[in-house]
Design a protein around this motif. Structure first.
Motif, PDB file in Angstrom:
ATOM      1  N   CYS A 127      -7.535   2.297 -14.128  1.00  0.00           N
ATOM      2  CA  CYS A 127      -8.672   1.433 -14.434  1.00  0.00           C
ATOM      3  C   CYS A 127      -8.821   0.381 -13.355  1.00  0.00           C
ATOM      4  O   CYS A 127      -7.920   0.166 -12.538  1.00  0.00           O
ATOM      5  CB  CYS A 127      -8.555   0.787 -15.819  1.00  0.00           C
ATOM      6  N   ILE A 128      -9.987  -0.275 -13.349  1.00  0.00           N
ATOM      7  CA  ILE A 128     -10.299  -1.318 -12.384  1.00  0.00           C
ATOM      8  C   ILE A 128     -11.232  -2.314 -13.054  1.00  0.00           C
ATOM      9  O   ILE A 128     -12.098  -1.934 -13.857  1.00  0.00           O
ATOM     10  CB  ILE A 128     -10.940  -0.721 -11.100  1.00  0.00           C
ATOM     11  N   TRP A 129     -11.052  -3.593 -12.764  1.00  0.00           N
ATOM     12  CA  TRP A 129     -11.924  -4.638 -13.271  1.00  0.00           C
ATOM     13  C   TRP A 129     -13.347  -4.380 -12.794  1.00  0.00           C
ATOM     14  O   TRP A 129     -13.590  -4.053 -11.631  1.00  0.00           O
ATOM     15  CB  TRP A 129     -11.422  -5.992 -12.788  1.00  0.00           C
ATOM     16  N   GLN A 130     -14.309  -4.507 -13.705  1.00  0.00           N
ATOM     17  CA  GLN A 130     -15.699  -4.185 -13.369  1.00  0.00           C
ATOM     18  C   GLN A 130     -16.217  -5.010 -12.191  1.00  0.00           C
ATOM     19  O   GLN A 130     -16.968  -4.495 -11.353  1.00  0.00           O
ATOM     20  CB  GLN A 130     -16.597  -4.407 -14.589  1.00  0.00           C
ATOM     21  N   GLY A 131     -15.827  -6.268 -12.103  1.00  0.00           N
ATOM     22  CA  GLY A 131     -16.268  -7.086 -10.982  1.00  0.00           C
ATOM     23  C   GLY A 131     -15.804  -6.528  -9.651  1.00  0.00           C
ATOM     24  O   GLY A 131     -16.551  -6.511  -8.658  1.00  0.00           O
ATOM     25  N   VAL A 181     -12.702   5.262  -6.465  1.00  0.00           N
ATOM     26  CA  VAL A 181     -12.695   3.837  -6.799  1.00  0.00           C
ATOM     27  C   VAL A 181     -11.949   3.641  -8.120  1.00  0.00           C
ATOM     28  O   VAL A 181     -12.407   4.088  -9.175  1.00  0.00           O
ATOM     29  CB  VAL A 181     -14.129   3.274  -6.907  1.00  0.00           C
ATOM     30  N   THR A 182     -10.805   2.978  -8.040  1.00  0.00           N
ATOM     31  CA  THR A 182     -10.051   2.594  -9.222  1.00  0.00           C
ATOM     32  C   THR A 182      -8.951   1.641  -8.788  1.00  0.00           C
ATOM     33  O   THR A 182      -8.852   1.276  -7.624  1.00  0.00           O
ATOM     34  CB  THR A 182      -9.486   3.813  -9.985  1.00  0.00           C
ATOM     35  N   GLY A 183      -8.109   1.233  -9.751  1.00  0.00           N
ATOM     36  CA  GLY A 183      -6.995   0.359  -9.422  1.00  0.00           C
ATOM     37  C   GLY A 183      -5.849   1.127  -8.785  1.00  0.00           C
ATOM     38  O   GLY A 183      -5.840   2.366  -8.754  1.00  0.00           O
ATOM     39  N   PRO A 184      -4.834   0.410  -8.271  1.00  0.00           N
ATOM     40  CA  PRO A 184      -3.741   1.069  -7.562  1.00  0.00           C
ATOM     41  C   PRO A 184      -2.699   1.724  -8.467  1.00  0.00           C
ATOM     42  O   PRO A 184      -1.919   2.556  -8.001  1.00  0.00           O
ATOM     43  CB  PRO A 184      -3.107  -0.072  -6.757  1.00  0.00           C
ATOM     44  N   GLU A 185      -2.685   1.377  -9.758  1.00  0.00           N
ATOM     45  CA  GLU A 185      -1.617   1.872 -10.634  1.00  0.00           C
ATOM     46  C   GLU A 185      -1.979   3.197 -11.314  1.00  0.00           C
ATOM     47  O   GLU A 185      -3.132   3.426 -11.667  1.00  0.00           O
ATOM     48  CB  GLU A 185      -1.309   0.863 -11.753  1.00  0.00           C
ATOM     49  N   THR A 186      -0.974   4.037 -11.489  1.00  0.00           N
ATOM     50  CA  THR A 186      -1.040   5.110 -12.478  1.00  0.00           C
ATOM     51  C   THR A 186      -0.452   4.523 -13.762  1.00  0.00           C
ATOM     52  O   THR A 186       0.758   4.354 -13.884  1.00  0.00           O
ATOM     53  CB  THR A 186      -0.233   6.341 -12.030  1.00  0.00           C
ATOM     54  N   MET A 187      -1.325   4.145 -14.686  1.00  0.00           N
ATOM     55  CA  MET A 187      -0.896   3.401 -15.876  1.00  0.00           C
ATOM     56  C   MET A 187      -0.296   4.331 -16.921  1.00  0.00           C
ATOM     57  O   MET A 187      -0.900   5.339 -17.272  1.00  0.00           O
ATOM     58  CB  MET A 187      -2.086   2.681 -16.527  1.00  0.00           C
ATOM     59  N   SER A 188       0.863   3.960 -17.431  1.00  0.00           N
ATOM     60  CA  SER A 188       1.422   4.612 -18.610  1.00  0.00           C
ATOM     61  C   SER A 188       0.756   4.016 -19.846  1.00  0.00           C
ATOM     62  O   SER A 188       0.807   2.804 -20.069  1.00  0.00           O
ATOM     63  CB  SER A 188       2.936   4.378 -18.675  1.00  0.00           C
ATOM     64  N   MET A 189       0.113   4.855 -20.664  1.00  0.00           N
ATOM     65  CA  MET A 189      -0.558   4.348 -21.852  1.00  0.00           C
ATOM     66  C   MET A 189       0.450   3.801 -22.861  1.00  0.00           C
ATOM     67  O   MET A 189       0.159   2.846 -23.574  1.00  0.00           O
ATOM     68  CB  MET A 189      -1.419   5.438 -22.490  1.00  0.00           C
ATOM     69  N   ARG A 190       1.647   4.367 -22.890  1.00  0.00           N
ATOM     70  CA  ARG A 190       2.687   3.853 -23.776  1.00  0.00           C
ATOM     71  C   ARG A 190       3.085   2.439 -23.329  1.00  0.00           C
ATOM     72  O   ARG A 190       3.202   1.522 -24.149  1.00  0.00           O
ATOM     73  CB  ARG A 190       3.903   4.787 -23.768  1.00  0.00           C
ATOM     74  N   TRP A 191       3.271   2.260 -22.031  1.00  0.00           N
ATOM     75  CA  TRP A 191       3.634   0.937 -21.503  1.00  0.00           C
ATOM     76  C   TRP A 191       2.526  -0.078 -21.763  1.00  0.00           C
ATOM     77  O   TRP A 191       2.788  -1.212 -22.159  1.00  0.00           O
ATOM     78  CB  TRP A 191       3.916   1.042 -20.006  1.00  0.00           C
ATOM     79  N   ILE A 192       1.257   0.357 -21.567  1.00  0.00           N
ATOM     80  CA  ILE A 192       0.115  -0.530 -21.823  1.00  0.00           C
ATOM     81  C   ILE A 192       0.131  -0.987 -23.282  1.00  0.00           C
ATOM     82  O   ILE A 192      -0.028  -2.183 -23.584  1.00  0.00           O
ATOM     83  CB  ILE A 192      -1.212   0.192 -21.504  1.00  0.00           C
ATOM     84  N   GLY A 227      -9.643  -3.430   0.720  1.00  0.00           N
ATOM     85  CA  GLY A 227      -8.558  -4.236   0.186  1.00  0.00           C
ATOM     86  C   GLY A 227      -8.293  -3.910  -1.276  1.00  0.00           C
ATOM     87  O   GLY A 227      -9.063  -3.202  -1.931  1.00  0.00           O
ATOM     88  N   TYR A 228      -7.181  -4.452  -1.784  1.00  0.00           N
ATOM     89  CA  TYR A 228      -6.840  -4.216  -3.183  1.00  0.00           C
ATOM     90  C   TYR A 228      -7.752  -5.023  -4.109  1.00  0.00           C
ATOM     91  O   TYR A 228      -8.279  -6.073  -3.720  1.00  0.00           O
ATOM     92  CB  TYR A 228      -5.382  -4.587  -3.445  1.00  0.00           C
ATOM     93  N   PRO A 229      -7.957  -4.552  -5.347  1.00  0.00           N
ATOM     94  CA  PRO A 229      -8.758  -5.317  -6.312  1.00  0.00           C
ATOM     95  C   PRO A 229      -8.208  -6.732  -6.481  1.00  0.00           C
ATOM     96  O   PRO A 229      -6.993  -6.956  -6.410  1.00  0.00           O
ATOM     97  CB  PRO A 229      -8.621  -4.509  -7.608  1.00  0.00           C
ATOM     98  N   ARG A 230      -9.105  -7.681  -6.723  1.00  0.00           N
ATOM     99  CA  ARG A 230      -8.697  -9.080  -6.885  1.00  0.00           C
ATOM    100  C   ARG A 230      -8.073  -9.347  -8.256  1.00  0.00           C
ATOM    101  O   ARG A 230      -7.271 -10.266  -8.395  1.00  0.00           O
ATOM    102  CB  ARG A 230      -9.907  -9.999  -6.689  1.00  0.00           C
TER     103      ARG A 230
END
Length: 346
Positions: A237-241, A263-274, A309-312
């Motif tokens: 995921c990535i912040w809409q802004g 276009v997305t964030g740098p992480e492969t997010m674990s849904m369990r961790w989230i 650059g990386y998302p803010r």
């Protein structure tokens, strides 16, 4: 337990201000773009905040350009609101070719029109919006540069340990939404070759703000005690802004043939961790069902990070903001992402 690097967002007004807050890089890049900017399909989840972001960046740059917003505007209040903020709006059914041809010629197009949810049972409309309309738009704006919103749904599932599909991964979409979205790309790509139209194909998944998105859905499930199916155990995921910034800055990297950008964030997010992170912040124990698959729909956005650059806004910041929003009963949109779907049916 809320340990925020940035202040909490407590109101819709604060949220809209945050989404429309341009970075110095955007102010610089947008000042380099020649000509006005038209958003086709401005009435969706991202369009209004993208327009406000562009307006704010131009004001800070001291540059005068017109931001055009085109939509059917079934919500007239949105049209009036955007007009008050300086956006030039046009009510238009893009599938009506006569209305499409009457749109002014504008140098820069951000194409956001499309159909995803409700695809099942209305496949014909989805294909008309996602694969027929792009050809008509490309013909109309063949003298413009175009940023084409697309989706990570054009990719196949990939092993979670590989870091997600890259722009070199061969498309293999599941279901008619993903297939028709690939159709959108291919049609635009054809006209980019045919007319030498500079383009970016902008493959996004998933944008979020506090009112919708993958993180909100997990947070609300944790709060309500609803079981969370972790079969689709990983996501991006990535912040809409940040996603909107990348769309605008992409106007400077349009090429023919098209430039494809994940276009997305740098992480492969674990849904369990989230879910566990939300559990800590909401003082709730998450309930899980299913077992994580070793395959998921994932994007590798390293190319966009190299370009822009990386998302803010970090993942933990998004989690903190959303946990607070859910705790306080902030308003939400009934626009689920269906990120759990594994058969491509939306």
């Amino acid at each position: 337990m809320i340990n925020q690097a940035q202040p909490a967002i407590e109101t819709i007004e604060q949220l809209e201000q945050k989404l429309a807050e341009p970075s110095d890089a955007l102010v610089h890049d947008l000042a380099q773009v020649d000509g006005d900017i038209m958003l086709l399909g401005i009435g969706g989840k991202m369009g209004p905040s993208l327009a406000r972001l562009a307006m704010n960046a131009l004001r800070r740059a001291g540059v005068v350009k017109t931001i055009w917003g085109v939509s059917r505007f079934s919500d007239k209040a949105l049209k009036d609101e955007l007009e008050q903020e300086g956006v030039r709006t046009i009510a238009c059914d893009l599938l009506d070719d006569e209305q499409l041809q009457q749109l002014p010629d504008v140098k820069n197009i951000i194409y956001m029109a499309g159909n995803k949810f409700g695809t099942t049972g209305r496949e014909h409309f989805t294909w008309a919006m996602n694969a027929y309309l792009p050809g008509r738009v490309a013909e109309k704006f063949r003298n413009s540069r175009i940023v084409v919103f697309s989706s990570g749904n054009i990719y196949p599932f990939t092993p979670v340990f590989q870091g997600g599909a890259t722009e070199e991964t061969s498309p293999a979409p599941l279901g008619e939404y993903g297939q028709s979205t690939l159709g959108r790309e291919r049609v635009f790509e054809h006209f980019s070759h045919h007319y030498a139209i500079p383009m970016v194909i902008y493959r996004l998944n998933y944008a979020i703000d506090l009112r919708y998105g993958v993180l909100l859905e997990v947070a609300r499930s944790v709060q309500s005690g609803k079981p969370i199916d972790v079969t689709m155990g990983h996501a991006n995921c990535i912040w809409q802004g940040d996603a909107n910034e990348i769309a605008l800055r992409s106007l400077n990297v349009c090429t023919s043939p098209p430039n494809f950008i994940n276009v997305t964030g740098p992480e492969t997010m674990s849904m369990r961790w989230i879910a566990e992170q939300f559990g800590k912040r909401l003082d709730k124990e998450p309930v899980f069902i299913g077992e994580e698959s070793d395959m998921a729909l994932l994007n590798n956005a390293s190319k966009s990070h190299q370009l822009f650059g990386y998302p803010r806004v970090s993942l933990l910041q998004m989690i903190d903001w959303i946990a607070q929003w859910v705790k306080e009963g902030g308003s939400t949109w009934n626009k689920p992402t269906h990120f759990q779907e594994r058969d491509g049916k939306y």
